[in-house]
Design a protein around this motif. Structure first.
Motif, PDB file in Angstrom:
ATOM      1  N   VAL A  55      10.430   8.772  12.402  1.00  0.00           N
ATOM      2  CA  VAL A  55      10.747  10.002  11.652  1.00  0.00           C
ATOM      3  C   VAL A  55       9.576  10.984  11.705  1.00  0.00           C
ATOM      4  N   LEU A  56       8.358  10.476  11.657  1.00  0.00           N
ATOM      5  CA  LEU A  56       7.178  11.342  11.825  1.00  0.00           C
ATOM      6  C   LEU A  56       7.277  12.086  13.163  1.00  0.00           C
ATOM      7  N   LYS A  57       7.552  11.342  14.226  1.00  0.00           N
ATOM      8  CA  LYS A  57       7.643  11.906  15.574  1.00  0.00           C
ATOM      9  C   LYS A  57       8.778  12.935  15.653  1.00  0.00           C
ATOM     10  N   LYS A  58       9.937  12.559  15.114  1.00  0.00           N
ATOM     11  CA  LYS A  58      11.117  13.430  15.161  1.00  0.00           C
ATOM     12  C   LYS A  58      10.876  14.721  14.369  1.00  0.00           C
ATOM     13  N   SER A  59      10.272  14.596  13.195  1.00  0.00           N
ATOM     14  CA  SER A  59      10.010  15.773  12.349  1.00  0.00           C
ATOM     15  C   SER A  59       8.990  16.708  12.987  1.00  0.00           C
ATOM     16  N   LEU A  60       7.977  16.130  13.644  1.00  0.00           N
ATOM     17  CA  LEU A  60       6.992  16.941  14.373  1.00  0.00           C
ATOM     18  C   LEU A  60       7.670  17.722  15.490  1.00  0.00           C
ATOM     19  N   GLU A  61       8.498  17.001  16.287  1.00  0.00           N
ATOM     20  CA  GLU A  61       9.154  17.639  17.437  1.00  0.00           C
ATOM     21  C   GLU A  61      10.110  18.743  17.000  1.00  0.00           C
ATOM     22  N   ALA A  62      10.681  18.578  15.793  1.00  0.00           N
ATOM     23  CA  ALA A  62      11.616  19.584  15.281  1.00  0.00           C
ATOM     24  C   ALA A  62      10.904  20.721  14.540  1.00  0.00           C
TER      25      ALA A  62
END
Length: 439
Positions: free
Chosen positions: A371-378
């Motif tokens: 989720v950290l990775k996904k939120s950063l990418e978004a």
């Protein structure tokens, strides 16, 4: 039949023994109750919460008194709902706050910290915090048998800490739990009930058992005390950051309680003057196969629709989360977000954390990293923020999740040429993987 007896019932403002709490209060209607083993308001059925005397805490506590305290969660005893000066202390808490270098670089972040409760004592998850508090309070209330409904980590903690404290223990788990979680409970020799059903069904059964047998269920009738133990994850981070709050935290969501208590812990430190006021943004992590809170956030609802769990992340697979609406509130009022990720992304998250930081987390931690990775990418998390990611459990407990995803050992003869052939093969495979990644 074991009966609960209430040992302390004090209604005046400053309870004895330097205790800093004197009532339970309904989160919904504000009705107040004595500090007994009850968790639901009789008037509106809202959840009960411990009510503290913050003036008394401010009188008792400074940064110096905390630092002079034990190297465990009990350095924060005035913020916790126990009266005794001799709580159950098995060295729980004060886990590392790791400044991430390699993971941060890979994700393009400046200030990433990992709060690593995968090495918490005694059973390698954050549940050791809540159980230490719950069982200390259970003893004060006269319970001799303690219990819980668990997706695994809580069963481990309750069984271990009950064994240390000399309490009888009977724990309930869904019958499809990972082998490591089952073994990690049985070793402490509790009575272990494996229930043919999901966590929500186990929880319903436990409510009936609690009412019938008068046992102390850490996450049912002792829940107001138990849940307060999670606040120590906020206190430690603030202290470990040099008495400052981060800009953002990322944490897993199961019942939603952990999320709300980290928020409460930060607010309490602000209120008694231990840290400066600061708005911390809260990001919550769920698995797509059990994401009732993330779905409500995404759809802009203020209520939770229960779901049937179906995910590799069993430790956070609670389909009807007790504190879901409060977790939603925290995400909204802090300008945070709640995301869900697929099982494949969860496994990738576990591998990513292990390969970059040498931390083997269970599926809940994989969810949080994903989720950290996904939120950063978004673009939902600013890479320059000081961000703390909470890793709540150890990967040795959920080894099944990564079976088949992490390669195999290279089996060789005890001869140099056999080793060299295998080494060349592994390097060729690495090169092919890189080329595929580049394509």
């Amino acid at each position: 039949m074991i009966q609960a007896t209430e040992l302390h019932t004090h209604s005046h403002d400053t309870p004895p023994n330097g205790a800093t709490f004197d009532k339970l209060k309904c989160k919904e209607c504000g009705a107040e109750y004595e500090t007994k083993a009850i968790h639901v308001c009789e008037l509106c059925f809202g959840p009960l919460e411990v009510k503290y005397n913050y003036d008394e805490i401010r009188r008792q506590v400074t940064r110096e008194t905390i630092q002079a305290g034990p190297h465990s969660i009990w350095r924060y005893r005035p913020f916790l709902p126990v009266m005794t000066d001799t709580p159950i202390d098995v060295g729980t808490g004060m886990t590392p706050l790791v400044k991430s270098n390699r993971l941060a670089r890979q994700l393009g972040m400046k200030n990433l910290y990992i709060k690593n409760d995968a090495v918490n004592m005694p059973t390698l998850s954050f549940k050791d915090r809540v159980v230490s508090v719950a069982l200390t309070r259970a003893k004060e209330l006269g319970f001799t048998t303690v219990s819980c409904a668990s997706t695994g980590n809580l069963a481990n903690s309750t069984a271990a800490i009950a064994a240390y404290a000399g309490l009888d223990c009977c724990v309930f788990i869904p019958s499809d739990l990972e082998a490591g979680k089952v073994l990690g409970t049985l070793i402490y020799n509790p009575t272990l009930m494996s229930v043919k059903g999901n966590y929500d069904q186990v929880n319903r059964l436990c409510s009936e058992v609690a009412n019938t047998y008068g046992w102390g269920f850490v996450n049912i009738n002792l829940r107001p005390y138990y849940s307060e133990g999670s606040k120590t994850l906020a206190y430690e981070v603030a202290e470990q950051l040099g008495w400052q709050l981060p800009d953002r935290i990322v944490a897993p969501l199961a019942s939603g309680s952990l999320f709300t208590k980290i928020y409460k812990g930060f607010q309490e430190f602000i209120q008694v003057g231990l840290v400066d006021e600061k708005a911390v943004r809260f990001t919550g992590a769920q698995a797509e196969g059990c994401s009732p809170i993330a779905a409500a956030f995404r759809e802009g609802r203020d209520f939770i629709k229960p779901v049937k769990p179906n995910t590799v992340a069993k430790s956070i697979a609670i389909g009807n989360p007790a504190d879901g609406i409060y977790a939603l509130e925290v995400a909204h009022k802090t300008n945070g977000n709640i995301e869900s990720v697929s099982d494949a992304e969860i496994i990738e998250g576990m591998k990513l954390l292990a390969e970059t930081e040498g931390i083997f987390t269970e599926t809940a931690g994989g969810t949080t990293i994903a989720v950290l990775k996904k939120s950063l990418e978004a673009g939902k998390i600013d890479p320059d923020e000081t961000t703390v990611v909470y890793i709540t459990g150890n990967g040795l407990k959920t080894q099944e999740a990564v079976h088949g995803y992490i390669g195999e050992p290279l089996t060789i003869e005890p001869k140099l040429d056999s080793f060299e052939r295998a080494l060349e093969r592994s390097r060729t495979l690495d090169r092919l993987e890189w080329q595929q990644a580049l394509v």
